[in-house]
Design an enzyme around this catalytic site. Structure first.
Site, PDB file in Angstrom:
ATOM      1  N   HIS A  82      54.993  19.949   3.839  1.00 23.21           N
ATOM      2  CA  HIS A  82      54.378  19.836   2.516  1.00 23.21           C
ATOM      3  C   HIS A  82      54.130  21.248   1.981  1.00 23.21           C
ATOM      4  CE1 HIS A  82      51.068  17.870  -0.197  1.00 23.21           C
ATOM      5  NE2 HIS A  82      51.879  18.642  -0.852  1.00 23.21           N
ATOM      6  N   GLU A 135      54.823  24.477  -4.729  1.00 22.90           N
ATOM      7  CA  GLU A 135      54.244  25.118  -3.542  1.00 22.90           C
ATOM      8  C   GLU A 135      54.256  26.639  -3.684  1.00 22.90           C
ATOM      9  OE1 GLU A 135      52.636  23.517  -1.029  1.00 22.90           O
ATOM     10  OE2 GLU A 135      52.972  21.749  -2.258  1.00 22.90           O
ATOM     11  N   HIS A 139      50.646  28.160  -4.079  1.00 26.37           N
ATOM     12  CA  HIS A 139      50.188  28.689  -2.784  1.00 26.37           C
ATOM     13  C   HIS A 139      50.931  29.960  -2.357  1.00 26.37           C
ATOM     14  CE1 HIS A 139      48.042  24.880  -2.230  1.00 26.37           C
ATOM     15  NE2 HIS A 139      49.159  24.269  -2.572  1.00 26.37           N
TER      16      HIS A 139
END
Ligand SMILES: *[C@@H]1O[C@H](CO)[C@@H](O)[C@H](O)[C@H]1NC(C)=O
Ligand SMILES: *[C@@H]1O[C@H](CO)[C@@H](O)[C@H](O)[C@H]1NC(C)=O
Length: 278
Positions: A82, A135, A139
Site C-alpha cells: 500500500h 503514495e 508520503h
C-alpha cells in the site's frame, strides 16, 4: 522654489520607501504563510510499511458496486504494497511535503513491471497510476528527506525490496496460516506468526463488509536506519496492535480465480525454457 522642490522629492522618496517596505513585509508574510502550509519534510520518527491483501481489498472495492473490478498481481499468494509512510510518533504524517515535486512515471519506468506486480493498483476503475501518484505525492515527498529515499525511483524500489524481504505470505504460511473462504483466523495467531519471525508485533488492520470481518493490511515499521521496529502510538488491545474486533473471527479470503492448472504448468515450462536459453 528650490527648497520646495527638494521637499517634494523628499516626500516622494519617503512615500516610495514606505510603499516598498510595506510590500516587502506583505510578501514575506505571504511567503511565511505558504512555507508553513508545507510541513517540514524531516519531522517524522519512523516509516510505516503497509502491505495489503488483494482479495480483501477487492471485497471492499466491489462491494455493492457490480461495475467495479479488481486487478490482481499474477502470483495468487502475493500481498501487495500500500505504501511507505513517514510517521511522527503519536500522530499521522507528515503529508505532502513538497507540492511541486509530483509523481512522474518516467522516473520509475525501469521498475514499472515489477511495481505492477508488487505495488498493484487493485481498483481497476481508477486511473492507472492513481495509487503510485497518491503514495508519492502524499508520503514519498516526506520520505525523501532520507537520503536512501530521496528520489521516486529509490522510494518505489525500496517498497519492492521491503516486500521481498518481509513478505507477509511467507511469515503467515510458515505459521500454517493460509487463505481460506471458509475458516476464519483469530488476531492472536496472526500476531504470533509475525512476532516469531520479526520479534515485533505488527499492526493488524481489519474492515467489515456485510458483517464479515476481513484482514485488510499488516503494517510493520522501520527506523531511519531501516531496522525493523514496532509501530509506535497505535491502538492496542489485549496485547495486540489492531483495529480488528478480536472477539470475532477474521476472514483471510482466497483469491477469486483459483489459477488454471494447465496455465501454471505452461508458465513453469516457459520459465524453464527461458532459463535454459538465457
Ligand atoms: C521540492 O522539489 C523540487 C524538485 O525536486 C526541489 O527542487 C525543491 O528544492 C523541493 N523543495 C523543497 C522545499 O524541498
Ligand atoms: C473463494 O471464493 C470466491 C468467491 O468470493 C471464489 O471465486 C473462489 O473460487 C474461492 N476460492 C477458493 C480457493 O475456493
Amino acid at each position: 522654489m528650490c527648497s520646495k522642490g527638494l521637499i517634494s522629492v523628499l516626500i516622494l522618496y519617503l512615500c516610495f520607501d514606505f510603499a516598498h517596505q510595506h510590500k516587502e513585509n506583505h510578501m514575506s508574510r505571504l511567503y511565511r504563510q505558504l512555507a508553513a502550509r508545507m510541513p517540514a519534510a524531516n519531522d517524522w520518527d519512523f516509516l510505516m510499511f503497509t502491505q495489503q491483501w488483494p482479495s480483501s481489498m477487492c471485497k471492499v472495492w466491489t462491494h455493492k458496486k457490480p461495475h467495479h473490478h479488481c486487478v490482481f498481481p499474477k502470483k495468487p499468494d502475493s500481498w501487495t504494497i500500500h505504501g511507505i509512510w513517514p510517521t511522527k510518533k503519536g500522530t499521522k504524517g507528515p503529508f505532502n511535503c513538497n507540492n511541486t515535486w509530483l509523481f512522474d512515471v518516467e522516473q520509475i519506468r525501469p521498475i514499472e513491471n515489477e511495481l505492477e506486480e508488487a505495488w498493484t493498483n487493485i481498483e481497476k476503475e481508477t486511473a492507472l497510476y492513481n495509487l503510485w501518484a497518491h503514495e508519492w505525492n502524499k508520503h514519498g515527498t516526506c520520505a525523501a528527506s532520507l537520503e536512501a529515499l530521496n528520489s521516486q525511483l529509490k522510494y518505489f524500489s525500496k517498497g519492492i525490496e521491503l516486500l521481498n524481504k518481509y513478505h507477509m505470505n511467507d511469515m503467515l504460511t510458515a505459521a500454517n496460516i493460509l487463505p481460506s473462504n471458509t475458516t476464519g483466523l483469530n488476531a492472536q495467531d496472526i500476531n504470533k506468526a509475525i512476532v516469531s519471525k520479526l520479534g515485533i508485533r505488527p499492526f493488524i488492520a481489519c474492515e467489515f463488509e456485510d458483517g464479515i470481518q476481513y484482514l485488510m493490511e499488516l503494517r510493520i515499521c522501520f527506523d531511519k536506519q531501516m531496522n525493523v521496529m514496532e509501530c509506535e502510538g497505535e491502538h492496542e488491545i489485549n496485547g495486540l496492535i489492531t483495529n480488528c474486533v478480536i472477539s470475532k473471527e477474521i476472514m483471510y479470503p482466497a483469491r477469486e480465480q483459483p489459477p488454471n492448472r494447465q496455465l501454471v504448468q505452461l508458465y513453469k515450462f516457459v520459465n524453464w525454457v527461458q532459463w535454459f536459453t538465457l
